[in-house]
Design a protein around this motif. Structure first.
Motif, PDB file in Angstrom:
ATOM      1  N   ILE A   1       0.857  -1.178   0.000  1.00  0.00           N
ATOM      2  CA  ILE A   1       0.000   0.000   0.000  1.00  0.00           C
ATOM      3  C   ILE A   1       0.899   1.235   0.000  1.00  0.00           C
ATOM      4  O   ILE A   1       1.856   1.315   0.775  1.00  0.00           O
ATOM      5  CB  ILE A   1      -0.895   0.044   1.269  1.00  0.00           C
ATOM      6  N   VAL A   2       0.583   2.192  -0.863  1.00  0.00           N
ATOM      7  CA  VAL A   2       1.315   3.460  -0.865  1.00  0.00           C
ATOM      8  C   VAL A   2       0.897   4.223   0.387  1.00  0.00           C
ATOM      9  O   VAL A   2      -0.282   4.494   0.597  1.00  0.00           O
ATOM     10  CB  VAL A   2       1.016   4.295  -2.126  1.00  0.00           C
ATOM     11  N   THR A   3       1.869   4.531   1.233  1.00  0.00           N
ATOM     12  CA  THR A   3       1.611   5.189   2.505  1.00  0.00           C
ATOM     13  C   THR A   3       1.911   6.678   2.450  1.00  0.00           C
ATOM     14  O   THR A   3       1.253   7.475   3.101  1.00  0.00           O
ATOM     15  CB  THR A   3       2.456   4.532   3.614  1.00  0.00           C
ATOM     16  N   ASP A   4       2.898   7.058   1.652  1.00  0.00           N
ATOM     17  CA  ASP A   4       3.293   8.463   1.564  1.00  0.00           C
ATOM     18  C   ASP A   4       4.048   8.657   0.254  1.00  0.00           C
ATOM     19  O   ASP A   4       4.620   7.705  -0.279  1.00  0.00           O
ATOM     20  CB  ASP A   4       4.190   8.831   2.749  1.00  0.00           C
TER      21      ASP A   4
ATOM     22  N   TRP B   1       9.129  -0.183   2.829  1.00  0.00           N
ATOM     23  CA  TRP B   1      10.205   0.063   1.895  1.00  0.00           C
ATOM     24  C   TRP B   1       9.868   1.281   1.053  1.00  0.00           C
ATOM     25  O   TRP B   1       8.777   1.818   1.146  1.00  0.00           O
ATOM     26  CB  TRP B   1      10.496  -1.177   1.049  1.00  0.00           C
ATOM     27  N   THR B   2      10.811   1.728   0.258  1.00  0.00           N
ATOM     28  CA  THR B   2      10.602   2.903  -0.579  1.00  0.00           C
ATOM     29  C   THR B   2      10.898   2.574  -2.037  1.00  0.00           C
ATOM     30  O   THR B   2      11.585   1.602  -2.347  1.00  0.00           O
ATOM     31  CB  THR B   2      11.507   4.081  -0.152  1.00  0.00           C
TER      32      THR B   2
ATOM     33  N   VAL C   1       9.757  10.074  -3.832  1.00  0.00           N
ATOM     34  CA  VAL C   1       9.985   8.824  -3.091  1.00  0.00           C
ATOM     35  C   VAL C   1       8.646   8.301  -2.598  1.00  0.00           C
ATOM     36  O   VAL C   1       7.956   8.979  -1.837  1.00  0.00           O
ATOM     37  CB  VAL C   1      10.947   9.036  -1.898  1.00  0.00           C
ATOM     38  N   TRP C   2       8.282   7.099  -3.056  1.00  0.00           N
ATOM     39  CA  TRP C   2       7.043   6.453  -2.631  1.00  0.00           C
ATOM     40  C   TRP C   2       7.365   5.563  -1.439  1.00  0.00           C
ATOM     41  O   TRP C   2       8.238   4.700  -1.518  1.00  0.00           O
ATOM     42  CB  TRP C   2       6.467   5.611  -3.772  1.00  0.00           C
ATOM     43  N   VAL C   3       6.655   5.781  -0.318  1.00  0.00           N
ATOM     44  CA  VAL C   3       6.821   4.968   0.886  1.00  0.00           C
ATOM     45  C   VAL C   3       5.729   3.911   0.853  1.00  0.00           C
ATOM     46  O   VAL C   3       4.543   4.232   0.730  1.00  0.00           O
ATOM     47  CB  VAL C   3       6.722   5.828   2.169  1.00  0.00           C
ATOM     48  N   LEU C   4       6.142   2.649   0.968  1.00  0.00           N
ATOM     49  CA  LEU C   4       5.226   1.522   0.815  1.00  0.00           C
ATOM     50  C   LEU C   4       5.254   0.646   2.060  1.00  0.00           C
ATOM     51  O   LEU C   4       6.286   0.501   2.707  1.00  0.00           O
ATOM     52  CB  LEU C   4       5.659   0.707  -0.406  1.00  0.00           C
TER      53      LEU C   4
END
Length: 61
Positions: free
Chosen positions: A23-26, A45-46, A32-35
């Motif tokens: 899930i994309v969290t930020d 992870w990113t 930078v996609w935080v997952l």
């Protein structure tokens, strides 16, 4: 990802580089996609490559 939108916060994705679903969290600075794992605990992870994130399901609004 041609023809699809870039995954965003709340979307379920498959990260081709990590070979994981999550899930994309930020999205930090638009670069930078935080997952996080789709289910249960686990390491976050990113990704700096949104083109390698396959949108599986959009967040429900």
């Amino acid at each position: 990802m041609s023809g699809e939108r870039t995954p965003w916060v709340g979307d379920l994705i498959h990260d081709e580089d990590a070979d994981r679903r999550g899930i994309v969290t930020d999205v930090q600075g638009g670069a930078v996609w935080v997952l996080r794992p789709e289910l249960g605990p686990g390491r976050w992870w990113t990704s700096e490559h949104p083109e390698r994130l396959t949108l599986l399901e959009s967040r429900q609004c």
